[in-house]
Design a protein around this motif. Structure first.
Motif, PDB file in Angstrom:
ATOM      1  N   UNK A  45       0.843  -8.566  -1.693  1.00 27.48           N
ATOM      2  CA  UNK A  45       1.484  -7.281  -1.977  1.00 27.48           C
ATOM      3  C   UNK A  45       2.494  -7.429  -3.107  1.00 27.48           C
ATOM      4  N   UNK A  46       2.823  -6.325  -3.785  1.00 28.82           N
ATOM      5  CA  UNK A  46       3.818  -6.400  -4.858  1.00 28.82           C
ATOM      6  C   UNK A  46       5.225  -6.572  -4.279  1.00 28.82           C
ATOM      7  N   UNK A  47       6.164  -6.906  -5.137  1.00 27.09           N
ATOM      8  CA  UNK A  47       7.562  -7.052  -4.736  1.00 27.09           C
ATOM      9  C   UNK A  47       8.251  -5.692  -4.728  1.00 27.09           C
ATOM     10  N   UNK A  48       9.346  -5.612  -4.001  1.00 25.79           N
ATOM     11  CA  UNK A  48      10.177  -4.418  -4.062  1.00 25.79           C
ATOM     12  C   UNK A  48      10.582  -4.197  -5.512  1.00 25.79           C
ATOM     13  N   UNK A  49      10.637  -2.931  -5.905  1.00 25.19           N
ATOM     14  CA  UNK A  49      10.990  -2.589  -7.281  1.00 25.19           C
ATOM     15  C   UNK A  49       9.790  -2.421  -8.193  1.00 25.19           C
ATOM     16  N   UNK A  50       8.621  -2.874  -7.757  1.00 25.47           N
ATOM     17  CA  UNK A  50       7.408  -2.721  -8.565  1.00 25.47           C
ATOM     18  C   UNK A  50       7.056  -1.239  -8.688  1.00 25.47           C
ATOM     19  N   UNK A  51       6.456  -0.882  -9.811  1.00 25.50           N
ATOM     20  CA  UNK A  51       6.028   0.493 -10.043  1.00 25.50           C
ATOM     21  C   UNK A  51       4.533   0.611  -9.741  1.00 25.50           C
ATOM     22  N   UNK A  52       4.177   1.598  -8.913  1.00 28.41           N
ATOM     23  CA  UNK A  52       2.775   1.866  -8.601  1.00 28.41           C
ATOM     24  C   UNK A  52       2.307   3.098  -9.371  1.00 28.41           C
ATOM     25  N   UNK A  53       1.053   3.070  -9.772  1.00 27.27           N
ATOM     26  CA  UNK A  53       0.420   4.225 -10.406  1.00 27.27           C
ATOM     27  C   UNK A  53      -0.756   4.639  -9.542  1.00 27.27           C
ATOM     28  N   UNK A  54      -0.798   5.917  -9.189  1.00 28.27           N
ATOM     29  CA  UNK A  54      -1.864   6.425  -8.333  1.00 28.27           C
ATOM     30  C   UNK A  54      -3.229   6.036  -8.890  1.00 28.27           C
ATOM     31  N   UNK A  55      -4.075   5.497  -8.005  1.00 28.36           N
ATOM     32  CA  UNK A  55      -5.431   5.118  -8.368  1.00 28.36           C
ATOM     33  C   UNK A  55      -5.575   3.700  -8.886  1.00 28.36           C
ATOM     34  N   UNK A  81       8.484  -3.704   1.516  1.00 26.60           N
ATOM     35  CA  UNK A  81       7.209  -4.393   1.686  1.00 26.60           C
ATOM     36  C   UNK A  81       7.177  -4.934   3.111  1.00 26.60           C
ATOM     37  N   UNK A  82       6.057  -4.790   3.788  1.00 27.56           N
ATOM     38  CA  UNK A  82       5.922  -5.297   5.142  1.00 27.56           C
ATOM     39  C   UNK A  82       5.727  -6.811   5.093  1.00 27.56           C
ATOM     40  N   UNK A  83       6.840  -7.543   5.112  1.00 22.94           N
ATOM     41  CA  UNK A  83       6.803  -8.999   5.010  1.00 22.94           C
ATOM     42  C   UNK A  83       6.089  -9.664   6.196  1.00 22.94           C
ATOM     43  N   UNK A  84       5.987  -8.962   7.319  1.00 22.25           N
ATOM     44  CA  UNK A  84       5.289  -9.538   8.478  1.00 22.25           C
ATOM     45  C   UNK A  84       3.835  -9.858   8.142  1.00 22.25           C
ATOM     46  N   UNK A  85       3.251  -9.100   7.194  1.00 18.07           N
ATOM     47  CA  UNK A  85       1.846  -9.316   6.858  1.00 18.07           C
ATOM     48  C   UNK A  85       1.604 -10.677   6.212  1.00 18.07           C
ATOM     49  N   UNK A  86       2.637 -11.280   5.634  1.00 16.52           N
ATOM     50  CA  UNK A  86       2.475 -12.613   5.035  1.00 16.52           C
ATOM     51  C   UNK A  86       2.126 -13.648   6.107  1.00 16.52           C
ATOM     52  N   UNK A  87       2.801 -13.554   7.255  1.00 16.67           N
ATOM     53  CA  UNK A  87       2.565 -14.501   8.345  1.00 16.67           C
ATOM     54  C   UNK A  87       1.608 -13.973   9.403  1.00 16.67           C
ATOM     55  N   UNK A  88       1.454 -12.640   9.466  1.00 15.84           N
ATOM     56  CA  UNK A  88       0.603 -12.020  10.481  1.00 15.84           C
ATOM     57  C   UNK A  88      -0.349 -11.007   9.831  1.00 15.84           C
ATOM     58  N   UNK A  89      -1.251 -11.465   8.951  1.00 10.26           N
ATOM     59  CA  UNK A  89      -2.158 -10.525   8.284  1.00 10.26           C
ATOM     60  C   UNK A  89      -3.049  -9.772   9.264  1.00 10.26           C
ATOM     61  N   UNK A  90      -3.226 -10.331  10.459  1.00 10.10           N
ATOM     62  CA  UNK A  90      -4.065  -9.686  11.466  1.00 10.10           C
ATOM     63  C   UNK A  90      -3.499  -8.346  11.943  1.00 10.10           C
ATOM     64  N   UNK A  91      -2.237  -8.059  11.610  1.00 11.64           N
ATOM     65  CA  UNK A  91      -1.668  -6.750  11.959  1.00 11.64           C
ATOM     66  C   UNK A  91      -2.453  -5.609  11.324  1.00 11.64           C
ATOM     67  N   UNK A  92      -3.086  -5.881  10.172  1.00 13.75           N
ATOM     68  CA  UNK A  92      -3.921  -4.855   9.550  1.00 13.75           C
ATOM     69  C   UNK A  92      -5.092  -4.490  10.447  1.00 13.75           C
ATOM     70  N   UNK A  93      -5.629  -5.465  11.166  1.00 16.76           N
ATOM     71  CA  UNK A  93      -6.730  -5.205  12.090  1.00 16.76           C
ATOM     72  C   UNK A  93      -6.232  -4.581  13.396  1.00 16.76           C
ATOM     73  N   UNK A  94      -5.110  -5.072  13.886  1.00 15.13           N
ATOM     74  CA  UNK A  94      -4.628  -4.672  15.209  1.00 15.13           C
ATOM     75  C   UNK A  94      -3.980  -3.289  15.219  1.00 15.13           C
TER      76      UNK A  94
END
Length: 127
Positions: A45-55, A81-94
């Motif tokens: 994932x990007x860092x805090x402060x990063x700029x996102x552009x739709x699409x 940023x959800x830092x938990x996903x770095x150590x617990x990527x399975x949260x996306x599934x759960x």
């Protein structure tokens, strides 16, 4: 198979969701997306402060089946940023709509939400 499609969210046809509240938005991937990916083993994932552009892509999800880019449903500045996903990527599934959220952003243009799929339109796409 039936997938969870919460009514309070808007969706991209690439299977990302956005939950908008006031001038901020939470972003993640849909239940359908996590099911298609299989067991998620890594999230970039990007860092805090990063700029996102739709699409445009903002990160990567790697599973046992594939490596997939993740796309921004809206433009804005990343505020969390959800830092938990770095150590617990399975949260996306759960819990893709809860603990598996990916980013929070300050919305640059709330009008972009109107360009996204409604829950009904997204259901039609995945069924």
């Amino acid at each position: 198979m039936s997938f969870d499609v919460p009514d309070e969210l808007r969706y991209l046809d690439t299977h990302e969701w956005v939950r908008a509240t006031d001038e901020t938005a939470e972003i993640g991937i849909s239940d359908f997306a996590q099911d298609e990916l299989g067991d998620v083993v890594f999230v970039e994932l990007p860092d805090e402060g990063a700029e996102l552009t739709a699409g445009e892509d903002f990160g990567v999800v790697e599973s046992i089946k594939a490596v997939s880019d993740v796309y921004a449903p809206v433009s804005g500045t990343v505020t969390a940023v959800n830092d938990r996903l770095r150590d617990e990527p399975e949260l996306l599934n759960e819990d893709p709509y809860g603990d598996g959220w990916m980013l929070e952003v300050d919305l640059a243009d709330e009008g972009e939400l109107d360009d996204l799929l409604s829950p009904a339109d997204y259901r039609d796409q995945i069924e």
